[in-house]
Design a protein around this motif. Structure first.
Motif, PDB file in Angstrom:
ATOM      1  N   GLY A   1       0.852  -1.192   0.000  1.00 19.36           N
ATOM      2  CA  GLY A   1       0.000   0.000   0.000  1.00 19.36           C
ATOM      3  C   GLY A   1       0.884   1.237   0.000  1.00 19.36           C
ATOM      4  O   GLY A   1       1.927   1.270  -0.652  1.00 19.36           O
ATOM      5  N   LYS A   2       0.470   2.246   0.757  1.00 22.93           N
ATOM      6  CA  LYS A   2       1.206   3.527   0.750  1.00 22.93           C
ATOM      7  C   LYS A   2       2.661   3.317   1.182  1.00 22.93           C
ATOM      8  O   LYS A   2       3.579   3.823   0.551  1.00 22.93           O
ATOM      9  N   MET A   3       2.870   2.572   2.264  1.00 14.86           N
ATOM     10  CA  MET A   3       4.236   2.355   2.750  1.00 14.86           C
ATOM     11  C   MET A   3       4.997   1.367   1.867  1.00 14.86           C
ATOM     12  O   MET A   3       6.168   1.590   1.571  1.00 14.86           O
ATOM     13  N   GLY A   4       4.357   0.285   1.468  1.00 11.43           N
ATOM     14  CA  GLY A   4       5.034  -0.705   0.624  1.00 11.43           C
ATOM     15  C   GLY A   4       5.606  -0.043  -0.635  1.00 11.43           C
ATOM     16  O   GLY A   4       6.756  -0.310  -1.027  1.00 11.43           O
TER      17      GLY A   4
ATOM     18  N   ILE B   1       3.463  -8.721  -1.647  1.00  8.95           N
ATOM     19  CA  ILE B   1       2.385  -9.596  -1.177  1.00  8.95           C
ATOM     20  C   ILE B   1       1.305  -8.748  -0.516  1.00  8.95           C
ATOM     21  O   ILE B   1       1.555  -8.060   0.469  1.00  8.95           O
ATOM     22  N   ASP B   2       0.115  -8.796  -1.074  1.00 13.71           N
ATOM     23  CA  ASP B   2      -0.968  -7.967  -0.551  1.00 13.71           C
ATOM     24  C   ASP B   2      -2.028  -8.768   0.189  1.00 13.71           C
ATOM     25  O   ASP B   2      -2.820  -8.205   0.909  1.00 13.71           O
ATOM     26  N   LEU B   3      -2.084 -10.066  -0.035  1.00  9.54           N
ATOM     27  CA  LEU B   3      -3.103 -10.878   0.646  1.00  9.54           C
ATOM     28  C   LEU B   3      -2.444 -12.102   1.253  1.00  9.54           C
ATOM     29  O   LEU B   3      -1.231 -12.239   1.191  1.00  9.54           O
TER      30      LEU B   3
ATOM     31  N   SER C   1       8.986  -5.493  10.870  1.00  6.03           N
ATOM     32  CA  SER C   1       7.563  -5.138  10.830  1.00  6.03           C
ATOM     33  C   SER C   1       7.315  -3.721  11.344  1.00  6.03           C
ATOM     34  O   SER C   1       7.723  -3.368  12.448  1.00  6.03           O
ATOM     35  N   GLY C   2       6.618  -2.948  10.496  1.00  4.74           N
ATOM     36  CA  GLY C   2       6.221  -1.587  10.885  1.00  4.74           C
ATOM     37  C   GLY C   2       4.730  -1.479  11.094  1.00  4.74           C
ATOM     38  O   GLY C   2       4.231  -0.414  11.464  1.00  4.74           O
ATOM     39  N   THR C   3       4.021  -2.574  10.851  1.00  4.68           N
ATOM     40  CA  THR C   3       2.555  -2.533  11.020  1.00  4.68           C
ATOM     41  C   THR C   3       2.225  -2.255  12.487  1.00  4.68           C
ATOM     42  O   THR C   3       2.856  -2.808  13.387  1.00  4.68           O
ATOM     43  N   THR C   4       1.240  -1.405  12.707  1.00  2.00           N
ATOM     44  CA  THR C   4       0.817  -1.089  14.078  1.00  2.00           C
ATOM     45  C   THR C   4      -0.540  -1.755  14.357  1.00  2.00           C
ATOM     46  O   THR C   4      -1.204  -2.238  13.440  1.00  2.00           O
ATOM     47  N   GLY C   5      -0.925  -1.780  15.631  1.00  2.00           N
ATOM     48  CA  GLY C   5      -2.261  -2.274  15.996  1.00  2.00           C
ATOM     49  C   GLY C   5      -2.352  -3.786  16.139  1.00  2.00           C
ATOM     50  O   GLY C   5      -3.453  -4.333  16.137  1.00  2.00           O
TER      51      GLY C   5
ATOM     52  N   ALA D   1       9.025  -1.961  15.003  1.00  2.70           N
ATOM     53  CA  ALA D   1       9.116  -0.584  15.515  1.00  2.70           C
ATOM     54  C   ALA D   1       7.822   0.126  15.170  1.00  2.70           C
ATOM     55  O   ALA D   1       7.315   0.000  14.051  1.00  2.70           O
ATOM     56  N   SER D   2       7.284   0.855  16.135  1.00  2.00           N
ATOM     57  CA  SER D   2       6.059   1.621  15.866  1.00  2.00           C
ATOM     58  C   SER D   2       6.360   2.747  14.902  1.00  2.00           C
ATOM     59  O   SER D   2       5.445   3.260  14.246  1.00  2.00           O
ATOM     60  N   ASN D   3       7.636   3.124  14.821  1.00  2.00           N
ATOM     61  CA  ASN D   3       8.011   4.197  13.893  1.00  2.00           C
ATOM     62  C   ASN D   3       9.469   4.005  13.511  1.00  2.00           C
ATOM     63  O   ASN D   3      10.330   3.917  14.394  1.00  2.00           O
ATOM     64  N   PHE D   4       9.756   3.920  12.208  1.00  5.17           N
ATOM     65  CA  PHE D   4      11.115   3.636  11.744  1.00  5.17           C
ATOM     66  C   PHE D   4      11.910   4.895  11.421  1.00  5.17           C
ATOM     67  O   PHE D   4      13.075   4.797  11.063  1.00  5.17           O
ATOM     68  N   SER D   5      11.299   6.085  11.525  1.00  2.00           N
ATOM     69  CA  SER D   5      12.055   7.271  11.089  1.00  2.00           C
ATOM     70  C   SER D   5      13.117   7.633  12.122  1.00  2.00           C
ATOM     71  O   SER D   5      12.913   7.482  13.333  1.00  2.00           O
TER      72      SER D   5
ATOM     73  N   GLN E   1      -7.359   7.402   6.539  1.00  2.00           N
ATOM     74  CA  GLN E   1      -7.435   5.959   6.229  1.00  2.00           C
ATOM     75  C   GLN E   1      -6.837   5.090   7.332  1.00  2.00           C
ATOM     76  O   GLN E   1      -6.912   3.859   7.270  1.00  2.00           O
ATOM     77  N   LYS E   2      -6.242   5.722   8.337  1.00  2.00           N
ATOM     78  CA  LYS E   2      -5.571   4.925   9.368  1.00  2.00           C
ATOM     79  C   LYS E   2      -6.580   4.060  10.129  1.00  2.00           C
ATOM     80  O   LYS E   2      -7.625   4.539  10.561  1.00  2.00           O
ATOM     81  N   LEU E   3      -6.240   2.761  10.325  1.00  2.00           N
ATOM     82  CA  LEU E   3      -7.185   1.817  10.933  1.00  2.00           C
ATOM     83  C   LEU E   3      -7.131   1.815  12.457  1.00  2.00           C
ATOM     84  O   LEU E   3      -8.124   1.535  13.116  1.00  2.00           O
TER      85      LEU E   3
HETATM   86  N1  NDP Z   1       6.331   1.794  11.795  1.00  2.00           N
HETATM   87  C1  NDP Z   1       6.288   2.833  10.951  1.00  2.00           C
HETATM   88  O1  NDP Z   1       7.281   3.571  10.790  1.00  2.00           O
HETATM   89  C2  NDP Z   1       5.043   3.073  10.167  1.00  2.00           C
HETATM   90  C3  NDP Z   1       4.001   2.214  10.305  1.00  2.00           C
HETATM   91  N2  NDP Z   1       2.905   2.338   9.510  1.00  2.00           N
HETATM   92  C4  NDP Z   1       1.924   1.281   9.648  1.00  2.00           C
HETATM   93  O2  NDP Z   1       2.073   0.409   8.527  1.00  2.00           O
HETATM   94  C5  NDP Z   1       0.816  -0.190   8.191  1.00  2.00           C
HETATM   95  C6  NDP Z   1       0.524   0.032   6.714  1.00  2.00           C
HETATM   96  O3  NDP Z   1       0.387   1.404   6.456  1.00  2.00           O
HETATM   97  P1  NDP Z   1       0.003   1.939   4.998  1.00  2.00           P
HETATM   98  O4  NDP Z   1       0.959   1.442   3.970  1.00  2.00           O
HETATM   99  O5  NDP Z   1      -0.191   3.386   5.168  1.00  2.00           O
HETATM  100  O6  NDP Z   1      -1.403   1.228   4.806  1.00  2.00           O
HETATM  101  P2  NDP Z   1      -2.152   0.844   3.412  1.00  2.00           P
HETATM  102  O7  NDP Z   1      -3.562   0.590   3.782  1.00  2.00           O
HETATM  103  O8  NDP Z   1      -1.843   1.879   2.392  1.00  2.00           O
HETATM  104  O9  NDP Z   1      -1.455  -0.508   2.983  1.00  2.00           O
HETATM  105  C7  NDP Z   1      -1.668  -1.733   3.637  1.00  2.00           C
HETATM  106  C8  NDP Z   1      -1.536  -2.815   2.608  1.00  2.00           C
HETATM  107  O10 NDP Z   1      -1.588  -4.089   3.245  1.00  2.00           O
HETATM  108  C9  NDP Z   1      -2.282  -4.957   2.389  1.00  2.00           C
HETATM  109  N3  NDP Z   1      -2.745  -6.183   3.041  1.00  2.00           N
HETATM  110  C10 NDP Z   1      -3.971  -6.528   3.507  1.00  2.00           C
HETATM  111  N4  NDP Z   1      -3.961  -7.777   4.003  1.00  2.00           N
HETATM  112  C11 NDP Z   1      -2.671  -8.238   3.849  1.00  2.00           C
HETATM  113  C12 NDP Z   1      -2.021  -9.468   4.143  1.00  2.00           C
HETATM  114  N5  NDP Z   1      -2.681 -10.516   4.713  1.00  2.00           N
HETATM  115  N6  NDP Z   1      -0.701  -9.592   3.851  1.00  2.00           N
HETATM  116  C13 NDP Z   1      -0.032  -8.578   3.269  1.00  2.00           C
HETATM  117  N7  NDP Z   1      -0.617  -7.403   2.942  1.00  2.00           N
HETATM  118  C14 NDP Z   1      -1.916  -7.229   3.243  1.00  2.00           C
HETATM  119  C15 NDP Z   1      -3.415  -4.104   1.835  1.00  2.00           C
HETATM  120  O11 NDP Z   1      -3.948  -4.686   0.658  1.00  2.00           O
HETATM  121  P3  NDP Z   1      -5.479  -4.393   0.243  1.00  2.00           P
HETATM  122  O12 NDP Z   1      -5.552  -2.908   0.040  1.00  2.00           O
HETATM  123  O13 NDP Z   1      -5.624  -5.204  -0.988  1.00  2.00           O
HETATM  124  O14 NDP Z   1      -6.312  -4.862   1.401  1.00  2.00           O
HETATM  125  C16 NDP Z   1      -2.658  -2.789   1.562  1.00  2.00           C
HETATM  126  O15 NDP Z   1      -2.077  -2.782   0.280  1.00  2.00           O
HETATM  127  C17 NDP Z   1      -0.188   0.427   9.169  1.00  2.00           C
HETATM  128  O16 NDP Z   1      -0.369  -0.456  10.250  1.00  2.00           O
HETATM  129  C18 NDP Z   1       0.494   1.706   9.648  1.00  2.00           C
HETATM  130  O17 NDP Z   1       0.052   2.117  10.914  1.00  2.00           O
HETATM  131  C19 NDP Z   1       2.782   3.324   8.595  1.00  2.00           C
HETATM  132  C20 NDP Z   1       3.777   4.233   8.444  1.00  2.00           C
HETATM  133  C21 NDP Z   1       4.997   4.194   9.219  1.00  2.00           C
END
Ligand code: NDP
Ligand SMILES: O=C(O)C1=N[C@H](C(=O)O)C[C@H](O)C1
Length: 233
Positions: free
Chosen positions: A9-12, A30-32, A70-74, A96-100, A134-136
């Motif tokens: 997505g945005k970060m990828g 990998i998106d799914l 992993s940078g995913t949060t939540g 890391a909750s934030n990589f910057s 869009q943040k979840l």
């Molecule tokens: N640690 C850090 O420095 C930062 C952390 N983040 C975190 O990173 C995460 C992603 O942010 P962002 O890129 O903005 O979000 P986006 O919504 O733009 O991207 C998330 C992507 O993950 C995909 N996805 C869904 N399910 C899976 C799966 N099972 N396996 C792999 N990919 C999947 C989505 O695909 P689809 O759209 O098809 O569902 C989408 O393309 C968030 O949790 C955010 O909080 C963000 C910025 C900095």
């Protein structure tokens, strides 16, 4: 280095741009819940996906001996499971909750300020985070790390979204436009305020930090943090 992106997505997409500039190859996007991943060609994986997907992606990589950033949060309810799995497999993992770099310096400043403020009972602490609509998750992972930095150094005991009780840190989460990420920590007394603030202007700092962490972790085993990567205190 051959990098696999979990989450495109945005970060990828931003990570891809920076990794290519640094002469790495992106071998998978990998998106799914993919089942046909060729782990043998991956040197390191970077996960910026979704709260409900992160742990599964981390598990999959650790079980295939692929280092994972992993940078995913939540998803932190599963963090200890990821740590145990990493140790069991003698793998390599960083969350890391934030990589910057800027936010990681801000984390240090936050802990230092908390130590200074600990004996000053006339001040109360409040936190605010602002992100795109869009943040979840809320509060942000970064805000949680900041709150933990205060809790570790004062007699605050926990954080809460919005209002909070005695010795609890209230965090306000706002969702405005395309805001990349703004975090403020404020100590308020009746006579003045002390405020520290980090404002991300775009997502490049997060992405660069994640690629630097990926470069750093290859060849290592263990559970690490950005403090290790950036050699901070
Ligand atoms: N640690 C850090 O420095 C930062 C952390 N983040 C975190 O990173 C995460 C992603 O942010 P962002 O890129 O903005 O979000 P986006 O919504 O733009 O991207 C998330 C992507 O993950 C995909 N996805 C869904 N399910 C899976 C799966 N099972 N396996 C792999 N990919 C999947 C989505 O695909 P689809 O759209 O098809 O569902 C989408 O393309 C968030 O949790 C955010 O909080 C963000 C910025 C900095
Ligand atoms: O979702 C985002 O965008 C961001 N998420 C991270 C967080 O939850 O702290 C990091 C950054 O603030 C951007």
């Amino acid at each position: 280095m051959n990098i696999a992106l979990f989450g495109y997505g945005k970060m990828g997409k931003m990570i891809e741009k920076i990794a290519l500039k640094r002469n790495h190859n992106i071998v998978a996007k990998i998106d799914l819940d993919a089942t046909d991943i060729n782990f043998s060609e991956i040197d390191v994986a970077i996960d910026f996906s979704m709260p409900n997907a992160a742990y599964g992606n981390i598990k999959n990589c650790l079980e295939h001996n692929v280092p994972i950033i992993s940078g995913t949060t939540g998803w932190l309810q599963d963090y200890q499971k990821a740590v145990a799995l990493c140790k069991k497999n003698n793998g390599a993992f960083i969350y890391a909750s934030n990589f910057s770099l800027g936010v990681n310096l801000f984390f240090e400043l936050n802990s230092y300020l908390a130590k200074l403020m600990a004996p000053q009972d006339q001040y109360g602490v409040v936190m605010e985070e602002i992100h795109h609509t869009q943040k979840l998750d809320a509060p942000s992972g970064t805000a949680i790390t900041l709150a933990e930095g205060v809790i570790d150094n004062t007699n605050y005991t926990k954080w809460k979204l919005d209002s909070a009780g005695d010795r609890e840190i209230p965090i306000t989460a706002k969702r405005i436009g395309d805001t990349p990420g703004t975090h403020t920590v404020t100590y308020e007394s009746e006579v003045d305020s002390i405020e520290i603030k980090h404002t991300a202007h775009n997502r490049e700092g997060f992405a660069l930090g994640a690629v630097i962490a990926a470069e750093w972790i290859v060849g290592k085993s263990g559970v690490f943090t950005m403090k290790d990567v950036l050699n901070l205190s």
